[in-house]
Each structure stands twice: as C-alpha cells, then as structure tokens.
Design an enzyme around this catalytic site. Structure first.
Site, PDB file in Angstrom:
ATOM      1  N   ARG A   1       0.821  -1.219   0.000  1.00  0.00           N
ATOM      2  CA  ARG A   1       0.000   0.000   0.000  1.00  0.00           C
ATOM      3  C   ARG A   1       0.855   1.270   0.000  1.00  0.00           C
ATOM      4  O   ARG A   1       0.531   2.249  -0.672  1.00  0.00           O
ATOM      5  CB  ARG A   1      -0.908  -0.036   1.240  1.00  0.00           C
ATOM      6  CG  ARG A   1      -2.157   0.777   1.105  1.00  0.00           C
ATOM      7  CD  ARG A   1      -3.102   0.107   0.103  1.00  0.00           C
ATOM      8  NE  ARG A   1      -4.123   1.032  -0.311  1.00  0.00           N
ATOM      9  CZ  ARG A   1      -5.034   0.779  -1.252  1.00  0.00           C
ATOM     10  NH1 ARG A   1      -5.045  -0.373  -1.885  1.00  0.00           N
ATOM     11  NH2 ARG A   1      -5.939   1.663  -1.561  1.00  0.00           N
TER      12      ARG A   1
ATOM     13  N   ASN B   1     -14.522  16.371  -1.839  1.00  0.00           N
ATOM     14  CA  ASN B   1     -15.143  15.062  -2.050  1.00  0.00           C
ATOM     15  C   ASN B   1     -16.650  15.237  -2.150  1.00  0.00           C
ATOM     16  O   ASN B   1     -17.214  16.094  -1.485  1.00  0.00           O
ATOM     17  CB  ASN B   1     -14.807  14.158  -0.848  1.00  0.00           C
ATOM     18  CG  ASN B   1     -15.443  12.777  -0.961  1.00  0.00           C
ATOM     19  OD1 ASN B   1     -15.360  12.124  -2.002  1.00  0.00           O
ATOM     20  ND2 ASN B   1     -16.094  12.328   0.101  1.00  0.00           N
TER      21      ASN B   1
ATOM     22  N   HIS C   1     -20.092  13.264  -1.311  1.00  0.00           N
ATOM     23  CA  HIS C   1     -20.600  12.124  -0.550  1.00  0.00           C
ATOM     24  C   HIS C   1     -22.116  12.082  -0.706  1.00  0.00           C
ATOM     25  O   HIS C   1     -22.780  13.113  -0.553  1.00  0.00           O
ATOM     26  CB  HIS C   1     -20.202  12.241   0.927  1.00  0.00           C
ATOM     27  CG  HIS C   1     -20.641  11.053   1.718  1.00  0.00           C
ATOM     28  ND1 HIS C   1     -19.972   9.837   1.665  1.00  0.00           N
ATOM     29  CD2 HIS C   1     -21.717  10.854   2.510  1.00  0.00           C
ATOM     30  CE1 HIS C   1     -20.610   8.964   2.419  1.00  0.00           C
ATOM     31  NE2 HIS C   1     -21.675   9.553   2.941  1.00  0.00           N
TER      32      HIS C   1
ATOM     33  N   GLU D   1      -8.094  14.707   7.668  1.00  0.00           N
ATOM     34  CA  GLU D   1      -7.548  13.396   8.051  1.00  0.00           C
ATOM     35  C   GLU D   1      -8.627  12.354   8.363  1.00  0.00           C
ATOM     36  O   GLU D   1      -8.379  11.158   8.311  1.00  0.00           O
ATOM     37  CB  GLU D   1      -6.612  13.528   9.258  1.00  0.00           C
ATOM     38  CG  GLU D   1      -5.183  13.942   8.913  1.00  0.00           C
ATOM     39  CD  GLU D   1      -5.014  15.445   8.721  1.00  0.00           C
ATOM     40  OE1 GLU D   1      -6.026  16.183   8.854  1.00  0.00           O
ATOM     41  OE2 GLU D   1      -3.888  15.891   8.424  1.00  0.00           O
TER      42      GLU D   1
ATOM     43  N   GLU E   1     -26.066  15.536  -6.440  1.00  0.00           N
ATOM     44  CA  GLU E   1     -24.623  15.414  -6.722  1.00  0.00           C
ATOM     45  C   GLU E   1     -24.187  16.143  -7.985  1.00  0.00           C
ATOM     46  O   GLU E   1     -23.200  16.879  -7.977  1.00  0.00           O
ATOM     47  CB  GLU E   1     -24.229  13.934  -6.846  1.00  0.00           C
ATOM     48  CG  GLU E   1     -24.389  13.160  -5.553  1.00  0.00           C
ATOM     49  CD  GLU E   1     -23.910  11.731  -5.690  1.00  0.00           C
ATOM     50  OE1 GLU E   1     -22.836  11.502  -6.255  1.00  0.00           O
ATOM     51  OE2 GLU E   1     -24.622  10.826  -5.224  1.00  0.00           O
TER      52      GLU E   1
END
Ligand code: GAR
Length: 208
Positions: free
Chosen positions: A66, A108, A110, A148, A181
C-alpha cells in the site's frame, strides 16, 4: 484558471457532470488537467478520453504494498501541478501525506447529508441502503473538503433530496445523483475557481 485533477474509481457520472458544466459555462475559470483512477476498468477513464482529457490509471495491483502504491499515486498527481483535487466517486482512502500536502485543496462528493450515513463503510450504494433501513424521509448529498478523518472535513455545499415510498437503494442513488450530486459538485468547483470559498475556524464561508 484553476487546474483540476479528478480522481475516480467507477462509472464517472459525477466526472461527466463536471465536464458538461465546464463546457456549458456553468463552471467558469476551471479546467480539468487530468483524470486519475485506481481502477483500470473504470468507465470514468473512457468518459475522460472521449472528452479529450488525459486519463491515467495508477493501480494498487502494480505495487508491492500500500505504501508503494500511495507514493506512486501521489507522485503522479503531483506531476500535474493542479490547484484542486476533486474526488468524484474515488473509493481509495486518501493517505495522510497527500492530505497534508493538499490542505483545503481536496474536495469530495458524498451521497448523504453529512453527518448522517458517512464515515468508514459508507460508500456508494451502502449509503442509500443505510438511509432506507433507518427510514429517513430526507437524504441528499454533501461536498466537503477532505481532512484526516473519513467524511469529517469542512462542508462546502449540501442539497436535500426526498426519499419516496417504494425506493430501492438503486432508485434512491439515481435520484440523489440527479437532484443533488451532479449540481452541487460542479457548483462547488465554480465557487472555488472564482475565489468565493474560504475556510475560517474549520468552517466554510461562501462569498456572495
Ligand atoms: C457517487 O454517488 C458518489 O457520491 C459516491 O460514489 C458514487 C460514484 O458515482 N461516493 C462515495 O460514496 C464516497 N464516499 P460516479 O462514478 O457515477 O460519479
């Protein structure tokens, strides 16, 4: 001109909404420099290519672990020197080093009204399954800055959508996309591109 990278994992209907909004002038002062996916088969990559936009894949399958993938992904992103990173159905956890480097420069979409039905495990159809099983009458979508945490960053825009009798997760997902959206994600990019969004004390203020 705001240079934008759009990160995608799947179908790319939100990417399509952004490209269309730039074309028809709903979004001004912004251009998509690159579309990057973790998934080689993402139809979003085809949408980008059809639009003449550079489309690249950085797949975790090509790296030993990763960390190596995260490093390569960040290097690829950095190489485009963009001003804004848009997560449009990007289902990879954003590594901390990327968040630190792009503070208040990653947004982002959502598919719920945060703080409902968000956080770990809530993505894609699962969000709508959660809303239906709780029996909420109103859901919607949220555009937020990425910090975070998972879905915890400052909220930029939200739009409510009615839940209707007989909805399935798929039907509700489509309505949330169409009514929320595909409108608020381009709108947020336009506001940022035109210098109207600031973050003060962890909250977003939008200039008139
Ligand atoms: C969208 O509904 C988006 O809100 C959701 O994935 C879908 C991607 O569709 N994102 C999340 O759930 C993030 N937690 P698209 O590829 O057609 O734009």
């Amino acid at each position: 001109m705001l240079k934008v990278a759009v990160l995608v994992s799947g179908g790319g209907t939100n990417l399509q909404a952004i490209m269309d909004a730039i074309d028809d002038g709903t979004v001004t002062n912004a251009e998509i420099s690159v579309v990057i996916s973790n998934n080689r088969d993402a139809y979003a990559l085809e949408r980008a290519k059809k639009h003449g936009i550079e489309a690249v894949c950085v797949s975790p399958k090509d790296f030993k672990d990763r960390d190596a993938f995260n490093q390569a992904f960040l290097e690829k992103l950095d190489s485009y020197h963009v001003d804004l990173v848009v997560l449009a159905g990007f289902l990879v956890v954003i590594p901390e080093m990327m968040i630190k480097k792009y503070v208040n420069r990653i947004i982002n979409i959502h598919p719920s009204l945060i703080p409902s039905f968000c956080g770990k495990g809530f993505y894609g159809l699962k969000v709508h399954e959660g809303a239906l099983s709780r029996g909420v009458k109103v859901t919607g979508a949220t555009v937020h800055f990425v910090d975070e945490g998972t879905d915890t960053g400052p909220i930029i825009l939200q739009k409510a959508v009615a839940v209707e009798q007989g909805d399935t997760p798929e039907i509700l997902q489509r309505r949330v996309m169409e009514q929320a959206e595909w409108l608020i994600l381009p709108k947020a990019i336009d506001l940022i591109a035109n210098g109207k969004v600031s973050v003060i004390d962890g909250k977003v203020q939008i200039a008139e």
